[in-house]
Design an enzyme around this catalytic site. Structure first.
Site, PDB file in Angstrom:
ATOM      1  N   GLU A 157       0.805  -1.223   0.000  1.00 38.44           N
ATOM      2  CA  GLU A 157       0.000   0.000   0.000  1.00 38.44           C
ATOM      3  C   GLU A 157       0.841   1.277   0.000  1.00 38.44           C
ATOM      4  OE1 GLU A 157      -2.912  -0.369   3.158  1.00 38.44           O
ATOM      5  OE2 GLU A 157      -4.212  -1.506   1.829  1.00 38.44           O
ATOM      6  N   GLU A 313      -6.599  -8.019  -1.005  1.00 40.62           N
ATOM      7  CA  GLU A 313      -7.033  -8.089   0.395  1.00 40.62           C
ATOM      8  C   GLU A 313      -8.523  -7.794   0.490  1.00 40.62           C
ATOM      9  OE1 GLU A 313      -5.035  -5.511   3.161  1.00 40.62           O
ATOM     10  OE2 GLU A 313      -3.081  -5.867   2.255  1.00 40.62           O
TER      11      GLU A 313
END
Ligand code: GLA
Ligand code: ZN
Length: 688
Positions: A157, A313
C-alpha cells in the site's frame, strides 16, 4: 477488450488465499504445520508471504536469515499452494531507522517522524533505496525460480508524502524539468498573485500548514510529483527483481478511492493491478449504493490495465479499523467476494490468514481466529468461497466488454478539491461520478472507468462528470469522438481550468472557440451553490425525445447556461435561473452530446441513463434488472458468464436472457425465470 489474458503466467485458474505471516510463529512449528492443513481445508491455493518480514530476514544490518523462509516456501510448494512473495519495504527494522535517520519521513509541518508504524519511509532517501535494493536482490536471487513463487507483491500500500530536504530537492529538479525556467513557472503558476513571484529555485517549498498553499498550481504539481516519486520508488524496487527473473510478474496492492497518487501513473510500474477492498457492509440502509460504489472501484482496477486484476485483500469477517467493525450477515462474504470476480478479479484474497496474538491487528478478522481451527462461521464462509471459485474456475482470464466509459480523473479530482469555491462544504466528485455510474450499473451495462488521457475510440458512450480540469487535446478528442458517432454526457463545472489550473478565458466550458463548447453547443455563464437542504425544481419536457418527462430536483450545484447550437430538453422551474435550460442535447457530425447543468439525483439518473441506453442501442445483458440486483458480464472466445447478485435482504425474481444457460455452481440448466435469495449470487454461463 482482451478476451483471455492469463495475468499470472504460472496459474490457469482463480486464486483464493490470504496474507500469511509465518514469521510471527517461528517458535510454534506445530502451528506452522497446522496452517498447511487448514489452508487445504479452506480451499486456499495462494498465500502472500513476507510483506512485513524485514526484521526477521535481516535482523542485523548485512546479516541475512533465509532458512525459515526456505522452509515455509518449500512446505507450501509441496502442498500445491502458490505464493506472492513480498518485498519487505512496507515496514523496516529498527536498526535501519537508527543508523540512517534520513529514511524516516518528514511531515508537512517539517517534523521528522520517529521509528515505528509502517508505510512511512522517504522515497528519496539514498540509504533506504540502497537497503531496499540489497534485500530485494537477495530475495530475487534466492526465490525467483522457487516453484511456489508465482509473482512479486511489491511493498505494501504505497502512500503518503515526505517533505525532507531530499524530497524538496527532487521536487525542484522535477519543476525545472517541467518548466525549464523560473520565468515560465511564475507565469504558469500565476505567482504575481499576492506577490508570490519566485526569484530563485531554492525559494520553492512543498505545501505546508504554514505557507505555500495559496498557489493552486504548486499544490497540484506537488501531488503530481508525489505520484512520480512513488512510481519511481516502485520501479526502483522492481529493477533488481526483473534483472534476475524478468518473467515473474509484479503487483502492488492499491487502495480504494485512494487520494494521494494518480493510480494511472503508478499502475505503469507494475504488471498486474491488485487492490484491497473493505466495504462497510450493513452500515447504511442503502446497501445497494455501497455495492455500486464498490463495483465502480473494481471496474477502475480492471480498466487500469484492461485485463483482470487481483483482489489482494478483503476481510474474511470484520476489520479492526473501521468506526464500527460489523460482521457480515450470512452469505454476504460470498457475495462480496464474488462481486470482485464479477467485475474482473481473478482472485479472492484476504487480510489475513491467522490472527496475530499481539499488537495493533490482533482483533482484525482472519481466516483462522485465536481458537486455531476453521470450524467456525468464518471458516465455513471462507471455505464456501474457495469451493465456489473452484466451480467457476473457467472464468479466470476472461474479459469484460464495455461500450460505456466513465471518466474518473485524479488530477481533475485534486484540482476540484483545492479550488476554493464554489462549494467548499463538499464538491463530492467521487460520489458524483458514482451517481452517474449507477445509472448503468443498475441496468447491468458494463462500464470502464477511464481517465481523460485514455483512448476514447473503443466506446459508444462517454460520461464525463465535472470535467473541471481539461488537459491539452482532450476537448479535441471528445469532439472527434462525437463527430464520429459517439455520445458524450458532460455536466456543470466542466472545462473551467487547463492542466496548469489556469481558468479558460472567453466562456466556459473550455474557453473561447473551444472544441468542448462547440461539441456541447452551450455557454455556461455562472454557477450557484446550494446548501445541503436546498433543492431546486426542474422539469423534463416529455416531448423532448428522451422518452420520459416530469418534475425533478437539482441539488448542491446548478449552472446558468445559454444555448448556442444545442436544444433544451429540460428547464429550471424556480429560483434564480427559472426558465433557463438545464439539460441540453447537441448534434455534431454523426453523434451527439448531452449537457447536464445541475447536480441531479438517483431518480433522474436512473431514467436518463435508461433512456440513453435505449436511444443509443447499448447492449443490456438482461431486459430488466430488478432493484437491488447487480448483473455483470465476463466473456472469452467460447463462453459468456453472467454474475447475478442480490444486494437486498429480500428475494428477487429475475428473467434470464434467451439462450441455454447453465448454473456454474451446480451444473444444472437454468430456468428462464428464477428467484434469487437475499444476498445470493448466482453465476450462469452460456456457450457463444
Ligand atoms: C491494509 C494493509 C494490511 C492490513 C489491512 C487491515 O489493507 O495492507 O496490512 O493492515 O489493511 O485491514
Ligand atoms: Zn523525503
Amino acid at each position: 477488450m482482451n478476451y483471455k489474458k492469463q495475468i499470472i503466467p504460472k496459474i490457469k485458474g482463480l486464486l483464493h488465499g490470504a496474507d500469511y505471516n509465518p514469521e510471527q510463529w517461528l517458535d510454534r512449528p506445530d502451528i506452522l504445520a497446522k496452517d498447511i492443513e487448514l489452508m487445504k481445508q479452506t480451499r486456499c491455493n495462494v498465500m502472500s508471504v513476507g510483506i512485513f518480514s524485514w526484521s526477521t530476514l535481516e535482523p542485523v544490518e548485512g546479516e541475512f536469515q533465509f532458512e525459515w523462509l526456505d522452509k515455509v516456501l518449500d512446505n507450501l510448494a509441496n502442498h500445491g499452494i502458490s505464493v506472492f512473495l513480498a518485498t519487505p519495504s512496507g515496514a523496516r527494522p529498527a536498526w535501519l531507522s537508527e543508523r540512517y535517520p534520513d529514511v524516516l519521513r518528514v511531515n508537512s509541518a517539517r517534523v521528522r517522524q520517529l521509528h515505528g508504524e509502517r508505510h512511512n519511509h522517504c522515497y528519496s532517501s539514498p540509504n533506504y533505496r540502497e537497503k531496499v535494493t540489497i534485500i530485494n536482490t537477495k530475495l530475487a536471487e534466492r526465490y525467483s525460480q522457487h516453484p511456489a513463487v508465482i509473482g512479486w507483491h511489491v511493498s505494501n500500500e504505497y502512500g503518503g508524502d515526505c517533505h525532507c530536504h531530499y524530497c524538496q530537492a527532487e521536487f525542484r529538479e522535477w519543476l525545472k524539468n517541467k518548466y525549464g525556467s523560473l520565468e515560465r513557472l511564475n507565469q504558469l503558476w500565476w505567482s504575481t498573485f499576492w506577490s508570490h513571484t519566485y526569484t530563485r529555485w531554492e525559494q520553492i517549498e512543498s505545501p505546508s500548514p504554514i505557507g505555500e498553499n495559496s498557489i493552486h498550481a504548486l499544490k497540484l504539481d506537488w501531488k503530481r510529483f508525489c505520484t512520480d516519486r512513488a512510481a519511481n520508488f516502485c520501479a526502483h524496487e522492481i529493477a533488481p527483481l526483473k534483472s534476475i527473473n524478468p518473467d515473474l510478474p509484479t503487483t502492488a496492492n492499491l487502495m480504494e478511492y485512494f487520494y494521494d497518487y494518480n493510480y494511472w501513473e503508478l499502475a505503469k510500474s507494475i504488471d498486474v493491478v491488485s487492490w484491497d477492498s473493505y466495504p462497510l457492509w450493513h452500515r447504511d440502509s442503502d446497501e445497494v449504493a455501497l455495492a455500486c460504489y464498490t463495483g465502480m472501484y473494481h471496474d477502475l482496477m480492471r480498466t487500469l490495465k484492461n485485463q483482470p486484476f487481483l483482489l489482494m485483500e478483503s476481510t474474511p469477517s470484520q476489520t479492526n479499523w473501521q468506526p464500527i467493525t460489523k460482521l457480515k450477515k450470512d452469505g454476504v462474504h460470498l457475495l462480496s467476494s464474488l462481486q470482485a470476480v464479477a467485475h474482473g478479479s481473478d482472485s479472492v484474497q484476504y487480510f489475513q490468514w491467522r490472527k496475530s496474538r499481539g499488537s495493533v491487528e490482533k482483533f482484525h478478522g482472519a481466516v483462522i481466529d485465536h481458537v486455531g481451527h476453521a470450524n467456525t462461521r468464518t471458516g465455513r464462509e471462507v471455505t464456501a468461497v474457495g469451493e465456489y471459485l473452484q466451480q467457476i474456475n473457467a472464468v479466470a482470464g476472461s474479459g469484460t466488454p464495455a461500450e460505456v466509459a466513465i471518466i474518473f480523473d485524479w488530477e481533475n479530482r485534486w484540482a476540484i478539491d483545492d479550488a476554493s469555491g464554489p462549494r467548499n462544504e463538499g464538491m463530492h466528485y467521487e460520489q458524483t461520478v458514482c451517481d452517474h455510474y449507477r445509472g448503468f450499473w443498475q441496468q447491468g451495462i458494463s462500464c470502464d472507468i477511464i481517465e481523460q488521457l485514455c483512448d476514447f475510440t473503443p466506446y459508444k458512450v462517454i460520461v464525463a462528470p465535472m470535467l473541471y480540469l481539461l488537459k491539452p487535446n482532450v476537448a479535441e478528442r471528445l469532439e472527434t469522438f462525437v463527430a464520429q458517432g459517439g455520445t458524450l454526457v458532460a455536466t456543470y463545472w466542466s472545462g473551467i481550468v487547463d492542466h496548469n489550473d489556469l481558468c479558460f478565458l472567453g466562456g466556459f466550458p473550455g474557453g473561447e472557440g473551444s472544441p468542448l463548447r462547440r461539441t456541447l453547443g452551450i455557454w455556461a455563464e455562472e454557477i450557484d451553490s446550494l446548501y445541503d437542504h436546498e433543492r431546486v425544481r426542474f422539469d423534463v419536457d416529455t416531448n423532448a425525445g428522451l422518452g420520459f418527462g416530469g418534475e425533478f430536483k437539482a441539488k448542491h450545484l446548478m449552472e446558468h447556461i445559454h444555448l448556442e447550437t444545442a436544444q433544451a430538453l429540460a428547464y429550471y422551474r424556480e429560483d434564480l435561473f427559472d426558465g433557463c435550460p438545464v439539460i441540453t442535447k447537441n448534434h455534431l457530425g454523426q453523434g451527439c452530446a448531452y449537457y447536464i447543468a445541475a447536480r441531479t439525483g438517483t431518480e433522474f439518473n436512473t431514467l436518463f441513463y435508461s433512456a440513453l441506453a435505449d436511444l443509443h442501442g447499448l447492449h443490456k445483458p438482461m431486459a430488466h434488472v430488478p432493484d437491488g440486483v447487480s448483473v455483470t458480464t465476463r466473456e472469452d472466445q467460447q463462453s459468456r458468464y453472467l454474475f447475478i447478485m442480490n444486494f437486498m435482504n429480500e428475494p428477487r425474481d429475475v428473467t434470464v436472457p434467451p439462450g441455454t444457460w447453465v448454473n456454474e455452481n451446480t451444473g444444472d440448466a437454468v430456468e428462464e425465470n428464477m428467484m434469487i435469495q437475499p444476498y445470493q449470487v448466482i453465476v450462469i454461463s452460456s456457450q457463444k
